[in-house]
Design an enzyme around this catalytic site. Structure first.
Site, short mmCIF file in Angstrom:
data_model
loop_
_atom_site.label_atom_id
_atom_site.label_comp_id
_atom_site.label_asym_id
_atom_site.label_seq_id
_atom_site.Cartn_x
_atom_site.Cartn_y
_atom_site.Cartn_z
N PHE A 68 -92.14 30.47 12.09
CA PHE A 68 -93.07 29.71 11.25
C PHE A 68 -92.36 28.51 10.61
O PHE A 68 -92.86 27.37 10.64
CB PHE A 68 -93.66 30.67 10.19
CG PHE A 68 -94.14 30.07 8.91
CD1 PHE A 68 -95.02 28.99 8.88
CD2 PHE A 68 -93.73 30.62 7.69
CE1 PHE A 68 -95.47 28.45 7.67
CE2 PHE A 68 -94.18 30.10 6.48
CZ PHE A 68 -95.04 29.00 6.47
N LYS A 74 -83.61 26.46 0.84
CA LYS A 74 -84.25 26.29 2.16
C LYS A 74 -83.65 27.21 3.22
O LYS A 74 -84.27 27.45 4.24
CB LYS A 74 -84.21 24.82 2.62
CG LYS A 74 -82.93 24.36 3.24
CD LYS A 74 -83.08 23.00 3.95
CE LYS A 74 -81.74 22.54 4.50
NZ LYS A 74 -81.79 21.33 5.28
N ASP A 111 -85.69 19.17 -0.04
CA ASP A 111 -85.07 18.56 1.14
C ASP A 111 -85.87 17.32 1.55
O ASP A 111 -85.32 16.25 1.83
CB ASP A 111 -85.05 19.60 2.27
CG ASP A 111 -84.57 19.05 3.60
OD1 ASP A 111 -83.42 19.33 3.96
OD2 ASP A 111 -85.35 18.34 4.29
N LYS A 121 -80.85 32.65 18.43
CA LYS A 121 -79.62 33.43 18.35
C LYS A 121 -79.91 34.87 17.90
O LYS A 121 -79.12 35.76 18.11
CB LYS A 121 -78.65 32.79 17.34
CG LYS A 121 -78.18 31.38 17.74
CD LYS A 121 -77.09 30.86 16.80
CE LYS A 121 -77.52 30.59 15.39
NZ LYS A 121 -78.27 29.34 15.17
N ASP A 148 -74.50 24.02 9.45
CA ASP A 148 -75.63 23.40 10.17
C ASP A 148 -75.57 21.87 10.01
O ASP A 148 -75.77 21.14 10.98
CB ASP A 148 -76.96 23.96 9.62
CG ASP A 148 -78.18 23.41 10.36
OD1 ASP A 148 -78.50 23.95 11.44
OD2 ASP A 148 -78.78 22.43 9.89
N ASP A 159 -90.88 22.84 10.36
CA ASP A 159 -89.73 21.99 10.00
C ASP A 159 -89.51 20.91 11.05
O ASP A 159 -89.22 19.75 10.72
CB ASP A 159 -88.47 22.85 9.85
CG ASP A 159 -87.23 22.02 9.59
OD1 ASP A 159 -87.09 21.47 8.48
OD2 ASP A 159 -86.40 21.87 10.52
N PHE A 203 -73.40 28.68 5.58
CA PHE A 203 -74.10 28.59 6.87
C PHE A 203 -74.85 27.26 7.00
O PHE A 203 -74.82 26.61 8.04
CB PHE A 203 -75.08 29.76 6.98
CG PHE A 203 -75.90 29.78 8.24
CD1 PHE A 203 -75.40 30.32 9.41
CD2 PHE A 203 -77.20 29.27 8.25
CE1 PHE A 203 -76.17 30.36 10.58
CE2 PHE A 203 -77.96 29.29 9.41
CZ PHE A 203 -77.44 29.84 10.58
N ASP A 241 -89.35 17.06 10.22
CA ASP A 241 -88.11 16.32 10.49
C ASP A 241 -88.23 15.40 11.70
O ASP A 241 -87.29 14.67 12.01
CB ASP A 241 -86.95 17.30 10.73
CG ASP A 241 -86.51 18.01 9.45
OD1 ASP A 241 -86.92 17.57 8.36
OD2 ASP A 241 -85.76 19.00 9.55
N ARG A 249 -85.39 22.00 20.31
CA ARG A 249 -85.07 23.23 19.56
C ARG A 249 -84.75 24.28 20.59
O ARG A 249 -85.51 24.47 21.54
CB ARG A 249 -86.30 23.59 18.71
CG ARG A 249 -86.33 24.96 18.11
CD ARG A 249 -85.44 25.12 16.93
NE ARG A 249 -85.76 24.26 15.81
CZ ARG A 249 -84.94 24.11 14.75
NH1 ARG A 249 -83.80 24.76 14.69
NH2 ARG A 249 -85.28 23.29 13.78
#
Ligand code: GPP
Ligand code: MG
Ligand code: MG
Ligand code: MG
Length: 347
Positions: A90, A192, A166, A50, A235, A95, A231, A99, A104
């Site tokens: 990065f 995070k 997390d 974005k 998410d 991530d 934000f 995860d 993505r």
């Protein structure tokens, strides 16, 4: 006066920057096939998002100065914007591995590309190292050089603190919903996400323009951190309620046992029967169990609860922005433009 940066103008800065990064790698006599690999990783992972964070740097510069940027200011602020995008690249490459994510930006995650796999760990490190290489090459003689370097280092550290919490709050082999709390949740999202996504771009613009003072950095922090928390709550909401074809990624939070906003809301509302289902179905790598959790989220009308939260928090943020002291060198517009970009976002 144009108050926002044209996406195409910002995007046009990336190829030159990428050329510099690759030329730098070449200086080390990197073999041609390795250079080609790095180039692929750089282009697959840095542009294509974005660009909210990247664009925010020149946008903040424009709002702070209240006049068009000189060509040099535009170029420099755009480069700093691209460095925030490199930091994000990065984080996202690594991530997604942590995860176990699938897609993505509408593409397979980088580690899932043919032949990439665990090499993506090193690729993510190289994206990070590129930041400092560019900072040195382009900003070494800027009076705020060391502040810029330290800001990137501290922001990275803060993000890693959040990522650690997390991950350890979401063990794969031991689901215990008693481990979750809104307090832990707020720590996770603050660190995070909020620092690197919101505080960093504004602090970079202030420092580059030599307008930063301890007071205006603190004032920015006190608005941008809550904005960043909002934000990340979005998410988490979109992870379950968003459309994967719009957000470009498939939600993994339920199966990943994440301490997300939704599960914290569900725990607070659950009847003993619903709690028993959540205990047995949350955090299991199983579509059928995941569907049971999704059904409970629906029953509890968490979508509605989220929308109420959004209106409340946006009202509070607007009040904070209205109270910004412009004598400090800040402009309300800096924050209004961030809020405008994310309010009711669907991706
Ligand atoms: C977003 O979490 C947080 C990050 C991308 C920071 C990662 C930090 C590292 C030090 C690697 P998320 O997993 O909810 O994001 P998404 O939903 O986009 O996968
Ligand atoms: Mg993730
Ligand atoms: Mg994550
Ligand atoms: Mg997420």
């Amino acid at each position: 006066m144009a108050t926002t940066t044209k996406r195409a103008d910002f995007e046009a800065v990336f190829p030159t920057l990428a050329k510099d990064i690759l030329a730098h790698a070449k200086k080390y006599n990197l073999p041609a096939n390795a250079l080609e690999w790095f180039e692929k990783s750089l282009f697959a992972n840095t542009p294509g998002g974005k660009l909210n964070r990247g664009l925010s740097v020149p946008d903040t510069g424009l709002a702070l100065l209240q006049k068009p940027l000189t060509d040099e200011q535009f170029e420099h602020l755009s480069i700093l914007g691209w460095l925030t995008e490199l930091l994000q690249a990065f984080f996202l490459v690594s991530d997604d591995m942590m995860d176990g994510s699938i897609t993505r930006r509408g593409q397979p995650c980088w580690y899932r590309h043919e032949g990439v796999g665990m090499i993506a760990i090193n690729d993510s490190f190289m994206l990070e190292s590129s930041i400092y290489m560019v900072l040195k090459e382009r900003f070494r003689s800027h009076p705020a050089y060391i502040d810029l370097v330290e800001l990137f280092h501290e922001t990275t550290w803060q993000t890693e603190l959040g990522q650690l919490c997390d991950l350890i709050t979401a063990p794969e082999d031991k689901v215990d919903l008693d481990n979750f709390s809104m307090e832990k949740y707020m720590f996770i999202v603050t660190y995070k996400t909020a620092y690197y996504s919101f505080y960093l771009p504004v602090a970079l613009a202030l420092m580059y323009l030599q307008l930063a003072t301890p007071e205006n950095l603190k004032q920015s922090h006190d608005i941008l951190i809550p904005l960043g928390q909002y934000f990340q709550i979005q998410d988490d909401y979109l992870d379950n309620f968003g459309d994967p074809s719009v957000i470009g990624k498939i939600g993994t939070d339920i199966q990943d046992n994440k301490c997300s906003w939704l599960i914290n809301q569900a725990i607070a509302r659950a009847t003993p029967e619903q709690r028993a289902v959540l205990d047995s179905a949350y955090g299991r790598k199983d579509k059928v169990q995941e569907a049971k959790v999704k059904k409970i989220f629906e029953e509890m009308e968490l979508e509605k609860a989220y929308k109420e939260y959004e209106e409340k928090v946006v009202g509070e943020l607007r009040a904070k922005i209205a109270a910004v002291d412009e004598q400090s060198g800040l402009k309300k517009e800096v924050f209004e433009s961030f809020l405008g970009k994310i309010y009711k976002r669907t991706k």
